[in-house]
Write an enzyme that holds these catalytic residues in place. Structure first.
Site, short mmCIF file in Angstrom:
data_model
loop_
_atom_site.label_atom_id
_atom_site.label_comp_id
_atom_site.label_asym_id
_atom_site.label_seq_id
_atom_site.Cartn_x
_atom_site.Cartn_y
_atom_site.Cartn_z
N ASP A 33 68.27 -5.72 15.09
CA ASP A 33 66.84 -5.46 15.20
C ASP A 33 66.53 -4.53 16.37
O ASP A 33 65.40 -4.11 16.56
CB ASP A 33 66.09 -6.78 15.36
CG ASP A 33 64.58 -6.61 15.34
OD1 ASP A 33 64.09 -5.82 14.52
OD2 ASP A 33 63.90 -7.27 16.15
N SER A 45 57.46 -5.23 13.38
CA SER A 45 58.40 -5.41 12.28
C SER A 45 57.77 -6.28 11.20
O SER A 45 57.17 -7.32 11.51
CB SER A 45 59.69 -6.07 12.78
OG SER A 45 60.31 -5.26 13.76
N GLN A 97 64.96 -2.37 7.35
CA GLN A 97 63.76 -2.97 7.95
C GLN A 97 62.56 -2.08 7.68
O GLN A 97 62.65 -0.85 7.74
CB GLN A 97 63.93 -3.14 9.46
CG GLN A 97 62.73 -3.83 10.11
CD GLN A 97 62.90 -4.05 11.60
OE1 GLN A 97 62.25 -3.39 12.40
NE2 GLN A 97 63.79 -4.96 11.97
#
Length: 298
Positions: free
Chosen positions: A211, A235, A285
């Site tokens: 991440d 996110s 993502q």
């Protein structure tokens, strides 16, 4: 404090955060509790709750049944000053595969929801996209925290105190730079000190690292940097596929690119390689991104 001792301390703090407590409370789910890293923004770092949710799910499975994929949604901003409750639903256990649904809660409401699949080791066909040639070695690059000056004290401290050694091949995006506007970047990463040999811990730590920086391929395409006044990034979801075992205390190359941005959202994808060129994991993502409009010049 020596640099080596400081590095060890940063990783020890990460291990404390990943060391979940199992509770005696039971409904139809397994319940765990955990804590968070302090963050300058006060919000929980997304990779942390990813790793915690994965470890909680792994705790309900035999050690030889490893995660191969996860899909998660960030539902609400988490408060880094509060504890986290993690509930694991044992959806399915088959002969070779298991499925778990994991949700992280604060104040009684979910902040993150994940479904993950696990598999026993099994032979089969094999191929992988090769690692591209010509990328500088990590030793030829300067750690990010030594390449940025003029950041707020809290942000600078966060970079030097984080457990990960991150080295951008191009300029880090904390401050404006002169790099070409392209929707891709390459980053070397590893934890600053050795981890135990438990592969469950390495898989979770890889989720933790996955991440970190992946959103930047979207920002880099538009000349946007993290300290841009008025920039808003969050996110929305995160998907990850583990392909091969790897150690996160050894150098890993994270190749990232963004195929699309539209409607206030940007999609980023990534591939993670060992230094020897083995493809370890794939990542995707989507983020919400709101860039402030340029003010007209007077």
């Amino acid at each position: 404090m020596s640099a080596e001792n400081h590095a060890i301390q940063t990783v020890e703090r990460l291990l404390e955060v990943l060391d979940l407590d199992a509770t005696q409370a039971r409904t139809t789910e397994d319940i765990f509790t955990g804590s968070s890293h302090p963050m300058p923004s006060g919000r929980i770092y997304g990779g942390q709750v990813l790793a915690q949710a994965l470890l909680a799910a792994e705790r309900t499975l035999p050690e030889d049944r490893a995660v191969h994929s996860m899909h998660g949604y960030f539902l609400r901003p988490g408060d880094a000053d509060q504890g986290i409750t993690i509930a694991v639903d044992r959806i399915h256990d088959g002969r070779s595969f298991s499925t778990r649904r994991t949700q992280a809660y604060q104040n009684g409401v979910p902040i993150f929801s994940m479904i993950a699949s696990f598999q026993d080791a099994d032979p089969g066909v094999e191929h992988a996209e090769p690692m591209p040639p010509g990328i500088p070695a990590p030793e030829d690059l300067v750690p990010d925290e030594d390449r940025v000056q003029g950041l707020p004290a809290g942000t600078a401290r966060m970079l030097s105190d984080r457990a990960a050694d991150i080295r951008h091949v191009d300029s880090p995006l904390y401050l404006p730079g002169d790099d070409e506007r392209v929707a891709r970047q390459a980053v070397w990463m590893r934890l600053r000190a050795p981890l135990p040999d438990d592969q469950r811990l390495h898989r979770a730590a890889l989720a933790y690292l996955s991440d970190m920086t992946i959103q930047e391929s979207i920002l880099r395409a538009h000349g946007v940097f993290w300290s841009l006044p008025g920039l808003k990034v969050a996110s929305l979801d995160h998907a990850m596929w583990w392909h091969r075992p790897a150690r996160v205390d050894e150098w890993l190359l994270y190749l990232q690119e963004s195929p699309n941005a539209r409607g206030g959202r940007g999609l980023a994808t990534g591939r993670i390689y060992t230094r020897d060129g083995d493809l370890v994991a794939s990542v995707a993502q989507e983020i919400m991104i709101r860039v402030p409009e340029e003010q007209p010049r007077s």
